[in-house]
Design an enzyme around this catalytic site. Structure first.
Site, PDB file in Angstrom:
ATOM      1  CD  GLU A   2      -8.658   5.834   1.201  1.00 13.31           C
ATOM      2  OE1 GLU A   2      -8.233   6.085   0.075  1.00 13.31           O
ATOM      3  OE2 GLU A   2      -9.474   4.924   1.431  1.00 13.31           O
ATOM      4  CG  HIS A   8      -8.558   2.761  -1.890  1.00 14.77           C
ATOM      5  ND1 HIS A   8      -9.637   3.371  -2.494  1.00 14.77           N
ATOM      6  CD2 HIS A   8      -7.509   3.611  -2.034  1.00 14.77           C
ATOM      7  CE1 HIS A   8      -9.242   4.531  -2.994  1.00 14.77           C
ATOM      8  NE2 HIS A   8      -7.956   4.704  -2.725  1.00 14.77           N
TER       9      HIS A   8
END
EC number: 5.3.1.1
Length: 254
Positions: free
Chosen positions: A167, A95
């Site tokens: 993302e 992430h």
């Protein structure tokens, strides 16, 4: 046809009591989700509580990070063996907050992907560019490099077991969202890269999620794109009503 995956990343939110309340709200309003997959990724401290609540339901359990070793003297780390023992079937890897705040690089992220696969966890590999990189016209180059670095040396069979989450870093928690067309274009690029690494059949079967200020009011437009196969949802997954609206996006691809 790829089955959509709607994943909630709770980040560093929710005590065990708050986690229980949220999951109970999700289960109350979930209904029939047989044509899609639903996943929640609580903090480590709430995994046991959430596991007991979602067992036997359509909601799968995932973690937000994992270390590369099965056990050992690694103070503060959580192993893939421990996650499996807690009932996790997914784990988020790479992430942007892990990359930016904790300094994780592509080499470590690749090792985490392998560690997850070795213990029957489905890794959700996160990739994405920053605002300066996008403004400089480097977005595709950066994202392709991240995908290639994390999956380097893997077999097509290994790659087939991975989920990718695109993302754009500039969209996470900012309220800004890539337009559906921009997100679709990047997903096509990612799928083409997967095809080069593992063949078109594998690439066509892999779920590529979008993450970055996914909200109830933009999920339908995002999911209407042919190469957006679900969402990795942050803030909007912290309230049952907003995450349920995302889970129940319309129309289903078909």
């Amino acid at each position: 046809m790829r089955t959509p995956l709607l994943a909630g990343n709770w980040k560093m939110y929710k005590t065990t009591g708050e986690a229980r309340e949220l999951v109970e709200g999700l289960l109350h309003g979930l209904g029939d989700v047989s044509d899609r997959k639903v996943l929640v990724c609580p903090p480590f401290t709430a995994l046991h509580t959430v596991r007991d609540l979602v067992q036997g339901t359509p909601i799968a359990l995932g973690a937000q990070d994992v270390y590369i070793e099965p056990q050992g003297a690694f103070t503060g780390a959580i192993s893939p063996v421990m996650l499996r023992d807690l009932g996790c079937t997914y784990v988020i890897v790479g992430h942007s907050e892990r990359r930016a705040i904790f300094g994780e690089g592509d080499e470590l992220i690749g090792k985490k992907v392998r560690a997850a696969l070795a213990h029957d966890l489905t890794p959700i590999l996160c990739v994405g560019e920053t605002k300066p990189q996008r403004d400089a016209g480097e977005a595709e180059t950066i994202v392709v490099a991240q995908v290639r670095a994390a999956l380097a040396g893997m077999t097509p069979d290994q790659i087939a077991r991975i989920v990718i989450a695109y993302e754009p870093v500039w969209a996470i928690g900012t309220g800004d969202t890539a337009t559906p067309a921009d997100a679709q274009a990047m997903h096509v690029t990612i799928r083409q890269t997967l095809g080069e690494l593992a063949g078109s059949d594998v690439a066509d079967a892999i779920n590529i999620l979008y993450g970055g200020s996914v909200k109830p009011d933009n999920i339908d437009d995002l999911m209407a794109q042919p190469d957006i196969d679900g969402a990795l949802v942050g803030g909007a997954s912290l309230k049952a009503d907003s995450f349920l609206r995302i889970v129940h996006f319309l129309p289903i691809q078909g």
